[in-house]
Design an enzyme around this catalytic site. Structure first.
Site, mmCIF file in Angstrom:
data_model
loop_
_atom_site.group_PDB
_atom_site.id
_atom_site.type_symbol
_atom_site.label_atom_id
_atom_site.label_comp_id
_atom_site.label_asym_id
_atom_site.label_seq_id
_atom_site.Cartn_x
_atom_site.Cartn_y
_atom_site.Cartn_z
ATOM 1 N N LYS A 32 0.880 -1.184 0.000
ATOM 2 C CA LYS A 32 0.000 0.000 0.000
ATOM 3 C C LYS A 32 0.912 1.227 0.000
ATOM 4 C CE LYS A 32 -1.888 2.956 2.215
ATOM 5 N NZ LYS A 32 -1.659 4.422 1.970
ATOM 6 N N CYS B 71 13.457 9.444 9.083
ATOM 7 C CA CYS B 71 13.172 8.961 10.440
ATOM 8 C C CYS B 71 14.433 8.962 11.292
ATOM 9 C CB CYS B 71 12.560 7.576 10.372
ATOM 10 S SG CYS B 71 13.466 6.505 9.293
ATOM 11 N N GLU C 105 8.577 0.210 11.891
ATOM 12 C CA GLU C 105 9.682 1.181 11.769
ATOM 13 C C GLU C 105 9.047 2.548 11.938
ATOM 14 O OE1 GLU C 105 12.729 0.464 11.573
ATOM 15 O OE2 GLU C 105 13.068 -1.323 10.351
HETATM 16 P P1 NAD Z 1 1.693 7.803 8.575
HETATM 17 O O1 NAD Z 1 1.733 6.893 9.724
HETATM 18 O O2 NAD Z 1 0.655 8.857 8.560
HETATM 19 O O3 NAD Z 1 1.505 7.026 7.199
HETATM 20 C C1 NAD Z 1 2.318 5.948 6.804
HETATM 21 C C2 NAD Z 1 1.524 5.022 5.937
HETATM 22 O O4 NAD Z 1 0.475 4.452 6.723
HETATM 23 C C3 NAD Z 1 0.833 5.695 4.738
HETATM 24 O O5 NAD Z 1 0.872 4.810 3.642
HETATM 25 C C4 NAD Z 1 -0.601 5.861 5.223
HETATM 26 O O6 NAD Z 1 -1.544 5.887 4.190
HETATM 27 C C5 NAD Z 1 -0.780 4.616 6.063
HETATM 28 N N1 NAD Z 1 -1.833 4.726 7.077
HETATM 29 C C6 NAD Z 1 -2.294 5.836 7.702
HETATM 30 N N2 NAD Z 1 -3.268 5.504 8.591
HETATM 31 C C7 NAD Z 1 -3.420 4.167 8.521
HETATM 32 C C8 NAD Z 1 -4.240 3.229 9.198
HETATM 33 N N3 NAD Z 1 -5.130 3.603 10.127
HETATM 34 N N4 NAD Z 1 -4.114 1.923 8.893
HETATM 35 C C9 NAD Z 1 -3.225 1.513 7.980
HETATM 36 N N5 NAD Z 1 -2.415 2.342 7.293
HETATM 37 C C10 NAD Z 1 -2.505 3.662 7.562
HETATM 38 O O7 NAD Z 1 3.143 8.385 8.493
HETATM 39 P P2 NAD Z 1 3.719 9.396 7.432
HETATM 40 O O8 NAD Z 1 3.240 10.741 7.837
HETATM 41 O O9 NAD Z 1 3.463 8.917 6.062
HETATM 42 O O10 NAD Z 1 5.320 9.243 7.682
HETATM 43 C C11 NAD Z 1 5.988 10.018 8.603
HETATM 44 C C12 NAD Z 1 6.327 9.218 9.834
HETATM 45 O O11 NAD Z 1 6.929 7.969 9.501
HETATM 46 C C13 NAD Z 1 7.366 9.904 10.689
HETATM 47 O O12 NAD Z 1 6.972 9.799 12.032
HETATM 48 C C14 NAD Z 1 8.652 9.116 10.452
HETATM 49 O O13 NAD Z 1 9.573 9.155 11.475
HETATM 50 C C15 NAD Z 1 8.152 7.763 10.183
HETATM 51 N N6 NAD Z 1 9.091 7.038 9.303
HETATM 52 C C16 NAD Z 1 9.854 6.042 9.845
HETATM 53 C C17 NAD Z 1 10.769 5.343 9.061
HETATM 54 C C18 NAD Z 1 11.606 4.239 9.643
HETATM 55 O O14 NAD Z 1 12.206 3.472 8.917
HETATM 56 N N7 NAD Z 1 11.686 4.083 10.939
HETATM 57 C C19 NAD Z 1 10.875 5.645 7.707
HETATM 58 C C20 NAD Z 1 10.072 6.654 7.177
HETATM 59 C C21 NAD Z 1 9.167 7.338 7.995
#
Ligand code: NAD
Length: 484
Positions: free
Chosen positions: A178, A287, A253
């Site tokens: 997704k 991140c 992650e």
């Molecule tokens: P997010 O959690 O809003 O979204 C991430 C993904 O999850 C998107 O594809 C989104 O559509 C999906 N999503 C949202 N709500 C959902 C739900 N209820 N059920 C299932 N899927 C859902 O995060 P973001 O704003 O896209 O990314 C930023 C965050 O991600 C930051 O906090 C960052 O630190 C973290 N991040 C971590 C890593 C890592 O490897 N540790 C890498 C990249 C980003």
């Protein structure tokens, strides 16, 4: 220059490019705020079809039963296809995410590298035999889970897909991916690479949909066998809850507020270059960004001046005009993310921190924030504890090694940490006490696809990258035979 990106991008469902049952999603260019293209939007029904196709593929054995060397070659071919189209993919990635073109090229090469590395690892996943005495033969094998669900964030949309898809396929899992709503387009090239590599139908589906509908439907689907999620803590908690209800394992992650400790003997020029990468690469939307710099009080003023000068020297503007590596930075991914980061800057000033560089949005179209450095930050301030996910560095001072480690460990997160010193004894002592899944000494982002990565604390659990990640996608089976 690569051709203009197409106006409409379909989802990839079990080998076929399809429209989305939830309609279309507008994808904007963060450098202008204007419409870039439309993306097909999947609903829960599309997710259902993708999971069913993945399940059928798994049950058929067409992927699972392949000789691993063959699967490995297929996985490597996906990466080779991406590399052949680097310029074309990088252009789309820049236009949808805002990152400079040279950074987008690095991301495409990084994505290809995952397919190369895990393609090569496919035939190394071996079992073992345990002696049980005369009359028995016992062996333990690693079998693919079956259907792997992967939910991808927007900050590195194709690299994050590659990071999970490559090891999952290499170990024989069928995958449903997704993609993120803000920049889903470049994942279309991974779908094309999968098709070109001859991956069996149903083994990979790559769909964009909203988190609330398609993401939630995938995470809670009874037909999946494991989930890999990269994103925010808040969403991570709902993914883990859904996984618990289905009793399937998940890898999380999540975010970070990672810190670098700078000792008196650190090479300041080298440090400044590490800070440039650590917090301003991808406009800080990483991140494992170097969000905090914890500096020995004796060199604090010198370091702040050097870092602030570097930050002020970065030219901030459209990624598409920034084709070569240099002192530059692109837009943040969306107005919402940029405004959130700017509001955190205002709150930091309200708490008494001082912006010695940046801190403001640019007075032009697009979602730009200046490269920002805050001095006078103390560990109790919000800016020292909460993730900004933007180009904002907080500088704190320390007097003793113990205090430096305590400040570094003083957040809910624990993704990475760093130590800058010529004294390797001091660095190894700190490494042992830093609460983080990875510790960089004298080079932020040292390591690569080969080195395991993941969090302590609220940064999540499970490990991606390296050989460790292979174990996310296999389950152990022991066969104990009493010989007749
Ligand atoms: P997010 O959690 O809003 O979204 C991430 C993904 O999850 C998107 O594809 C989104 O559509 C999906 N999503 C949202 N709500 C959902 C739900 N209820 N059920 C299932 N899927 C859902 O995060 P973001 O704003 O896209 O990314 C930023 C965050 O991600 C930051 O906090 C960052 O630190 C973290 N991040 C971590 C890593 C890592 O490897 N540790 C890498 C990249 C980003």
């Amino acid at each position: 220059m690569a051709p203009e990106p197409k106006a409409y991008w379909r989802n990839f469902l079990a080998g076929t490019f399809v429209d989305g049952s939830a309609g279309r999603l507008a994808v904007d260019d963060p450098a202008t705020g204007e419409l870039l293209a439309e993306q097909a939007l999947a609903d829960a029904g599309d997710i259902d079809r993708a999971v069913a196709a993945a399940r059928a593929c798994h049950e058929s054995g067409i992927l699972r039963d392949l000789r691993p060397v063959e699967r490995g070659r297929m996985v490597r071919a996906i990466g080779e296809h991406l590399l052949q189209r680097t310029d074309e993919i990088a252009q789309v990635l820049t236009l949808e995410s805002g990152k400079p073109l040279w950074e987008a090229r690095i991301e495409v090469e990084g994505a290809a590298r995952y397919f190369e590395y895990y393609g090569n690892q496919a035939e190394t996943v071996e079992g073992r035999s345990i002696p049980l005495g005369a009359g028995y033969l016992d062996f333990t094998i690693n079998e693919p889970f079956g259907v792997s669900a992967q939910i991808i964030p927007w900050n590195y949309p194709i690299e994050m897909t590659a990071r999970s898809l490559a090891p999952a396929l290499a170990t024989g899992n069928a995958c449903v991916v997704k993609t993120p709503e803000l920049d889903p387009l470049s994942n279309g090239f991974i779908a094309e690479a999968v098709a070109a590599a001859g991956v069996p139908e149903g083994a990979v589906s790559i769909l964009c949909g909203t988190g609330a509908e398609a993401g939630a439907a995938l995470a809670s689907h009874p037909g999946i066998d494991q989930i890999v999620f990269t994103g925010s803590v808040r969403t991570g908690i709902s993914i883990a809850t859904a996984a618990a209800r289905n009793v399937v394992p998940c890898v999380l992650e999540l975010g970070g507020k990672s810190a670098a400790i700078v000792h008196r003997d650190a090479d300041i020029d080298d440090l400044v270059s590490n800070v440039r990468w650590g917090i301003f690469f991808n406009a800080g939307q990483v991140c494992s960004a170097m969000a905090r710099l914890i500096v020995h009080r004796d060199i604090h003023d010198e370091v702040v001046e050097a870092v602030a000068e570097m930050a002020r020297s970065l030219s901030v503007g459209p990624g598409i005009e920034r084709a070569t590596f240099g002192a530059n930075m692109g837009a943040m991914v969306s107005e919402r993310q940029r405004d959130r980061a700017e509001a955190m800057c205002r709150a930091a000033e309200g708490e008494g921190a001082r912006a010695v560089a940046g801190g403001r949005k640019l007075n032009r179209a697009g979602w730009f924030l200046e490269a920002t450095v805050f001095d006078g930050v103390t560990p109790d301030m919000g800016i020292a504890r909460e993730e900004v996910f933007g180009p904002v560095l907080s500088v704190l001072a320390f007097d003793s090694d113990e205090e430096a480690v305590a400040i570094a460990n003083g957040t809910d997160y624990g993704l990475v940490a760093g130590v800058f010193t010529r004294d390797l004894d001091r660095a190894t002592r700190a490494a042992a006490r830093l609460r983080a899944g990875q510790v960089f000494v004298n080079e932020w982002y040292a390591g690569g696809v080969e080195t395991p990565f993941g969090g302590y604390g609220k940064s999540g659990y499970g490990r991606e990258k390296g050989r460790e990640a292979l174990w996310n996608y296999v389950q152990t089976k022991n066969v104990a035979i009493r010989l007749p």
